[in-house]
Design an enzyme around this catalytic site. Structure first.
Site, PDB file in Angstrom:
ATOM      1  N   LEU A   1      -2.338   7.088   1.192  1.00  0.00           N
ATOM      2  CA  LEU A   1      -2.503   8.155   1.855  1.00  0.00           C
ATOM      3  C   LEU A   1      -1.342   7.947   2.856  1.00  0.00           C
ATOM      4  CD1 LEU A   1      -3.630  10.603   3.313  1.00  0.00           C
ATOM      5  CD2 LEU A   1      -5.220   9.073   4.329  1.00  0.00           C
ATOM      6  N   VAL A   2      -1.229   6.835   3.544  1.00  0.00           N
ATOM      7  CA  VAL A   2      -0.504   6.152   4.601  1.00  0.00           C
ATOM      8  C   VAL A   2       0.907   5.716   4.112  1.00  0.00           C
ATOM      9  CG1 VAL A   2      -0.330   4.637   6.675  1.00  0.00           C
ATOM     10  CG2 VAL A   2      -2.535   5.384   6.081  1.00  0.00           C
ATOM     11  N   GLY A   3       0.624   4.915   2.964  1.00  0.00           N
ATOM     12  CA  GLY A   3       2.073   4.681   2.657  1.00  0.00           C
ATOM     13  C   GLY A   3       3.013   5.751   1.984  1.00  0.00           C
TER      14      GLY A   3
ATOM     15  N   HIS B   1     -13.222   9.394   1.972  1.00  0.00           N
ATOM     16  CA  HIS B   1     -13.412   9.713   3.376  1.00  0.00           C
ATOM     17  C   HIS B   1     -13.975  11.195   3.511  1.00  0.00           C
ATOM     18  CE1 HIS B   1     -11.217   6.184   4.374  1.00  0.00           C
ATOM     19  NE2 HIS B   1     -11.976   6.099   5.165  1.00  0.00           N
TER      20      HIS B   1
ATOM     21  N   SER C   1       1.493   3.179  -2.216  1.00  0.00           N
ATOM     22  CA  SER C   1       1.173   4.570  -2.954  1.00  0.00           C
ATOM     23  C   SER C   1      -0.163   5.278  -2.624  1.00  0.00           C
ATOM     24  CB  SER C   1       0.827   3.980  -4.542  1.00  0.00           C
ATOM     25  OG  SER C   1      -0.088   2.805  -4.263  1.00  0.00           O
TER      26      SER C   1
ATOM     27  N   ARG D   1     -15.719  12.666  15.323  1.00  0.00           N
ATOM     28  CA  ARG D   1     -14.563  11.748  14.696  1.00  0.00           C
ATOM     29  C   ARG D   1     -13.342  12.262  15.344  1.00  0.00           C
ATOM     30  NH1 ARG D   1     -18.206   8.826  13.432  1.00  0.00           N
ATOM     31  NH2 ARG D   1     -18.791   8.415  11.616  1.00  0.00           N
TER      32      ARG D   1
ATOM     33  N   TYR E   1     -15.771  -4.790   6.032  1.00  0.00           N
ATOM     34  CA  TYR E   1     -14.438  -4.017   6.211  1.00  0.00           C
ATOM     35  C   TYR E   1     -14.057  -4.281   7.744  1.00  0.00           C
ATOM     36  CZ  TYR E   1     -11.099  -0.215   6.778  1.00  0.00           C
ATOM     37  OH  TYR E   1      -9.957   0.556   7.056  1.00  0.00           O
TER      38      TYR E   1
ATOM     39  N   GLY F   1       0.844  -1.341  -0.162  1.00  0.00           N
ATOM     40  CA  GLY F   1       0.069  -0.085  -0.009  1.00  0.00           C
ATOM     41  C   GLY F   1       0.964   1.182  -0.055  1.00  0.00           C
TER      42      GLY F   1
HETATM   43  P1  NAP Z   1      -5.423   4.277   0.106  1.00  0.00           P
HETATM   44  O1  NAP Z   1      -4.838   5.738   0.099  1.00  0.00           O
HETATM   45  O2  NAP Z   1      -6.677   4.088  -0.286  1.00  0.00           O
HETATM   46  O3  NAP Z   1      -4.244   3.530  -0.333  1.00  0.00           O
HETATM   47  C1  NAP Z   1      -4.671   1.897  -0.228  1.00  0.00           C
HETATM   48  C2  NAP Z   1      -3.317   1.257  -0.755  1.00  0.00           C
HETATM   49  O4  NAP Z   1      -3.596   0.048  -0.977  1.00  0.00           O
HETATM   50  C3  NAP Z   1      -2.721   1.688  -2.052  1.00  0.00           C
HETATM   51  O5  NAP Z   1      -1.323   1.709  -2.101  1.00  0.00           O
HETATM   52  C4  NAP Z   1      -3.339   0.687  -3.246  1.00  0.00           C
HETATM   53  O6  NAP Z   1      -2.567   0.348  -4.146  1.00  0.00           O
HETATM   54  C5  NAP Z   1      -3.265  -0.643  -2.040  1.00  0.00           C
HETATM   55  N1  NAP Z   1      -4.185  -1.626  -2.675  1.00  0.00           N
HETATM   56  C6  NAP Z   1      -5.340  -1.674  -2.582  1.00  0.00           C
HETATM   57  N2  NAP Z   1      -5.707  -2.807  -2.961  1.00  0.00           N
HETATM   58  C7  NAP Z   1      -4.839  -3.573  -3.271  1.00  0.00           C
HETATM   59  C8  NAP Z   1      -4.594  -4.712  -3.739  1.00  0.00           C
HETATM   60  N3  NAP Z   1      -5.490  -5.716  -4.072  1.00  0.00           N
HETATM   61  N4  NAP Z   1      -3.283  -5.182  -4.038  1.00  0.00           N
HETATM   62  C9  NAP Z   1      -2.208  -4.658  -3.565  1.00  0.00           C
HETATM   63  N5  NAP Z   1      -2.198  -3.275  -3.186  1.00  0.00           N
HETATM   64  C10 NAP Z   1      -3.581  -2.753  -3.213  1.00  0.00           C
HETATM   65  O7  NAP Z   1      -5.699   3.866   1.530  1.00  0.00           O
HETATM   66  P2  NAP Z   1      -5.269   4.516   3.025  1.00  0.00           P
HETATM   67  O8  NAP Z   1      -5.925   5.675   3.511  1.00  0.00           O
HETATM   68  O9  NAP Z   1      -3.673   4.853   2.637  1.00  0.00           O
HETATM   69  O10 NAP Z   1      -5.102   3.338   4.221  1.00  0.00           O
HETATM   70  C11 NAP Z   1      -3.866   2.541   4.496  1.00  0.00           C
HETATM   71  C12 NAP Z   1      -4.536   1.563   5.650  1.00  0.00           C
HETATM   72  O11 NAP Z   1      -4.663   2.316   6.727  1.00  0.00           O
HETATM   73  C13 NAP Z   1      -5.530   0.501   5.022  1.00  0.00           C
HETATM   74  O12 NAP Z   1      -5.266  -0.648   5.798  1.00  0.00           O
HETATM   75  C14 NAP Z   1      -6.817   1.123   6.021  1.00  0.00           C
HETATM   76  O13 NAP Z   1      -7.795   0.418   6.367  1.00  0.00           O
HETATM   77  C15 NAP Z   1      -6.058   1.934   7.148  1.00  0.00           C
HETATM   78  N6  NAP Z   1      -7.048   3.094   7.651  1.00  0.00           N
HETATM   79  C16 NAP Z   1      -7.197   4.101   6.892  1.00  0.00           C
HETATM   80  C17 NAP Z   1      -7.951   5.295   7.458  1.00  0.00           C
HETATM   81  C18 NAP Z   1      -8.346   6.297   6.656  1.00  0.00           C
HETATM   82  O14 NAP Z   1      -8.962   7.417   7.405  1.00  0.00           O
HETATM   83  N7  NAP Z   1      -7.822   6.488   5.255  1.00  0.00           N
HETATM   84  C19 NAP Z   1      -8.370   4.842   8.694  1.00  0.00           C
HETATM   85  C20 NAP Z   1      -8.232   3.801   9.629  1.00  0.00           C
HETATM   86  C21 NAP Z   1      -7.178   3.157   8.957  1.00  0.00           C
HETATM   87  P3  NAP Z   1      -2.733   1.210  -5.506  1.00  0.00           P
HETATM   88  O15 NAP Z   1      -2.543   2.827  -5.414  1.00  0.00           O
HETATM   89  O16 NAP Z   1      -2.253   0.773  -6.515  1.00  0.00           O
HETATM   90  O17 NAP Z   1      -4.392   1.195  -5.939  1.00  0.00           O
HETATM   91  P1  GDP Z   2     -16.440   6.755   8.886  1.00  0.00           P
HETATM   92  O1  GDP Z   2     -15.553   7.936   9.737  1.00  0.00           O
HETATM   93  O2  GDP Z   2     -15.528   5.453   8.795  1.00  0.00           O
HETATM   94  O3  GDP Z   2     -17.704   6.826   9.089  1.00  0.00           O
HETATM   95  O4  GDP Z   2     -16.089   7.538   7.261  1.00  0.00           O
HETATM   96  P2  GDP Z   2     -15.988   8.830   6.469  1.00  0.00           P
HETATM   97  O5  GDP Z   2     -14.640   9.363   6.824  1.00  0.00           O
HETATM   98  O6  GDP Z   2     -16.701   8.743   5.252  1.00  0.00           O
HETATM   99  O7  GDP Z   2     -16.834   9.928   7.194  1.00  0.00           O
HETATM  100  C1  GDP Z   2     -18.405   9.574   7.445  1.00  0.00           C
HETATM  101  C2  GDP Z   2     -19.065  10.791   8.334  1.00  0.00           C
HETATM  102  O8  GDP Z   2     -18.852  12.051   7.539  1.00  0.00           O
HETATM  103  C3  GDP Z   2     -20.673  10.534   8.486  1.00  0.00           C
HETATM  104  O9  GDP Z   2     -20.945  10.962   9.537  1.00  0.00           O
HETATM  105  C4  GDP Z   2     -21.041  11.103   7.123  1.00  0.00           C
HETATM  106  O10 GDP Z   2     -22.313  11.470   7.280  1.00  0.00           O
HETATM  107  C5  GDP Z   2     -20.321  12.537   7.251  1.00  0.00           C
HETATM  108  N1  GDP Z   2     -20.093  13.061   5.920  1.00  0.00           N
HETATM  109  C6  GDP Z   2     -20.797  14.495   5.529  1.00  0.00           C
HETATM  110  N2  GDP Z   2     -20.420  14.703   4.199  1.00  0.00           N
HETATM  111  C7  GDP Z   2     -19.656  13.743   3.801  1.00  0.00           C
HETATM  112  C8  GDP Z   2     -19.375  13.336   2.563  1.00  0.00           C
HETATM  113  O11 GDP Z   2     -19.411  14.220   1.655  1.00  0.00           O
HETATM  114  N3  GDP Z   2     -18.689  12.169   2.408  1.00  0.00           N
HETATM  115  C9  GDP Z   2     -18.355  11.255   3.546  1.00  0.00           C
HETATM  116  N4  GDP Z   2     -17.638  10.086   3.054  1.00  0.00           N
HETATM  117  N5  GDP Z   2     -18.742  11.567   4.651  1.00  0.00           N
HETATM  118  C10 GDP Z   2     -19.642  12.574   4.877  1.00  0.00           C
END
Ligand code: NAP
Ligand code: GDP
Length: 349
Positions: A41-43, A210, A39, A239, A167, A37
């Protein structure tokens, strides 16, 4: 209803008593770290800390993968990429990821893809003798009906919120896998549990993203087109947000120093929890948006809150300084706007 109940998994304190010779295993030789991962947000944030902030130590090799290098839902491709790089350590952040409204549409895909990715990565890591894997869970995997604040012992204490159950269960199975891998093989595989993350390189797709990147994109378009900003849900949900670079810094600490199998919540304090309306107000202010803001209450709020405790993190890292939401938000705002407009801005840490 589920308060204080522990289901079937032994707590880590019990696991710690097990007489495994590898319990105090120390890393020998140079680390070769495979980041799945890489490429996303976290990577990308981990890459920044490793390459730009001196996060890597001399002699270490860091390999950042995207899905183009290997589709990790595919066991053969997963094996081939481990064969190619022979990692000693794995930072596993690859996942199918999305905001609430993508989960509501694709619950089954989230379950199947993430179960496959996680099983392939963890099993292949074991077969290749990887010393440590740090996977990435999320605070949305915790029970919907619970007491607050949520802590690391509560993951399996009741069903997650229905909106993202596919998920959430897939992520919970990582914890089941890690504990079984420890009891059966003495492997020290663990996981971090971040809250909502924000930062550069996020996904801005309005339907799938998100809340923060989705609202940044919507506000940009509303201002450009002179239309109303439509927020989905009531705005009352709460949140906690962690800046991606803070998470990346803590992720490296977990990889190097954290020795427990039980996961650790990586979060700002409970007092930093804010409403979605606070997020909207901050983005509106940052954009100087003066048009109407409409809350569409026919749309879901998702889980109303998932207030997480960072007491365990604080017991290890009492002095860690989090980037305040406003600061992080402004940095992200500059980057996001530039992405949307196709203009280049420097990305600050
Ligand atoms: P992201 O920006 O969507 O990035 C997802 C990464 O996973 C990308 O590098 C993507 O590669 C790779 N990936 C997806 N499907 C794949 C597959 N089948 N094979 C190989 N690589 C694959 O997500 P992120 O936000 O960085 O999330 C990273 C971690 O943090 C995840 O485990 C997520 O569950 C966790 N997390 C995220 C949030 C949040 O708010 N974003 C919150 C809590 C936990 P490509 O770029 O090539 O598609
Ligand atoms: P979660 O924190 O895992 O629930 O995921 P999200 O980052 O998608 O946040 C969802 C929260 O944001 C919920 O309370 C939604 O009602 C609110 N929200 C408000 N507007 C939006 C929007 O345009 N997109 C998303 N994803 N959430 C929104």
């Amino acid at each position: 209803m589920f308060a204080g109940r522990s289901y079937h998994l032994p707590s880590f304190t019990v696991l710690q008593l097990l007489p495994f010779s590898c319990q105090m295993e120390k890393q020998i030789g140079t680390m070769r770290v495979l980041v799945t991962g890489g490429s996303g947000l976290v990577g990308k944030a981990i890459q920044h800390v490793v390459k730009e902030e001196g996060g890597a130590r001399e002699g270490e090799e860091w390999i950042f993968l995207s899905s183009k290098d290997a589709d990790l839902t595919n066991a053969a491709e997963t094996r081939a990429i481990f064969e190619k790089h022979r990692p000693t350590h794995v930072v596993h952040v690859a996942a199918m990821v999305g905001g609430l409204f993508r989960h509501l549409r694709q619950n089954l895909d989230f379950w199947r893809n993430n179960v496959c990715i996680n099983d392939n990565v963890l099993q292949t890591a074991h077969e290749f003798g990887v010393v440590k894997v740090v996977s990435c869970l999320s605070t949305c995997i915790f029970p919907d009906k619970t007491t607050y604040p949520i802590d690391e012992t509560m993951i399996h204490n009741g069903p997650p919120h229905e909106s993202n159950s596919g998920y959430a269960y897939a992520k919970r199975m990582v914890d089941v896998h890690n504990r079984a891998c420890w009891t059966q093989y003495g492997r020290r595989y663990t996981a971090v549990i971040p809250t909502n993350i924000f930062g550069p390189h996020d996904n801005f797709n309005i339907e799938d993203a998100h809340v923060l990147p989705a609202l940044v994109h919507k506000t940009y378009k509303a201002k450009r087109d002179g239309t109303a900003l439509e927020v989905w849900g009531s705005g009352h949900a709460l949140r906690q947000f962690i800046y991606s670079l803070d998470l990346a810094r803590l992720y490296l600490w977990v990889l190097r120093e954290y020795d427990e199998v039980e996961p650790i919540i990586l979060s700002v304090g409970q007092e930093e929890e804010i409403t979605i309306k606070d997020v909207v107000d901050a983005i509106v202010e940052a954009f100087g948006f003066t048009g109407p803001v409409i809350y569409d209450t026919s749309k879901s709020d998702g889980q109303m809150k998932k207030t997480a405790s960072n007491a365990k993190l604080r017991s290890y890292r009492p002095d860690f300084t989090f980037t305040p939401f406003q600061t992080g938000k402004h940095q992200t705002h500059a980057y996001d706007t530039s992405t949307l407009l196709g203009i280049h801005y420097p990305v600050h840490q």
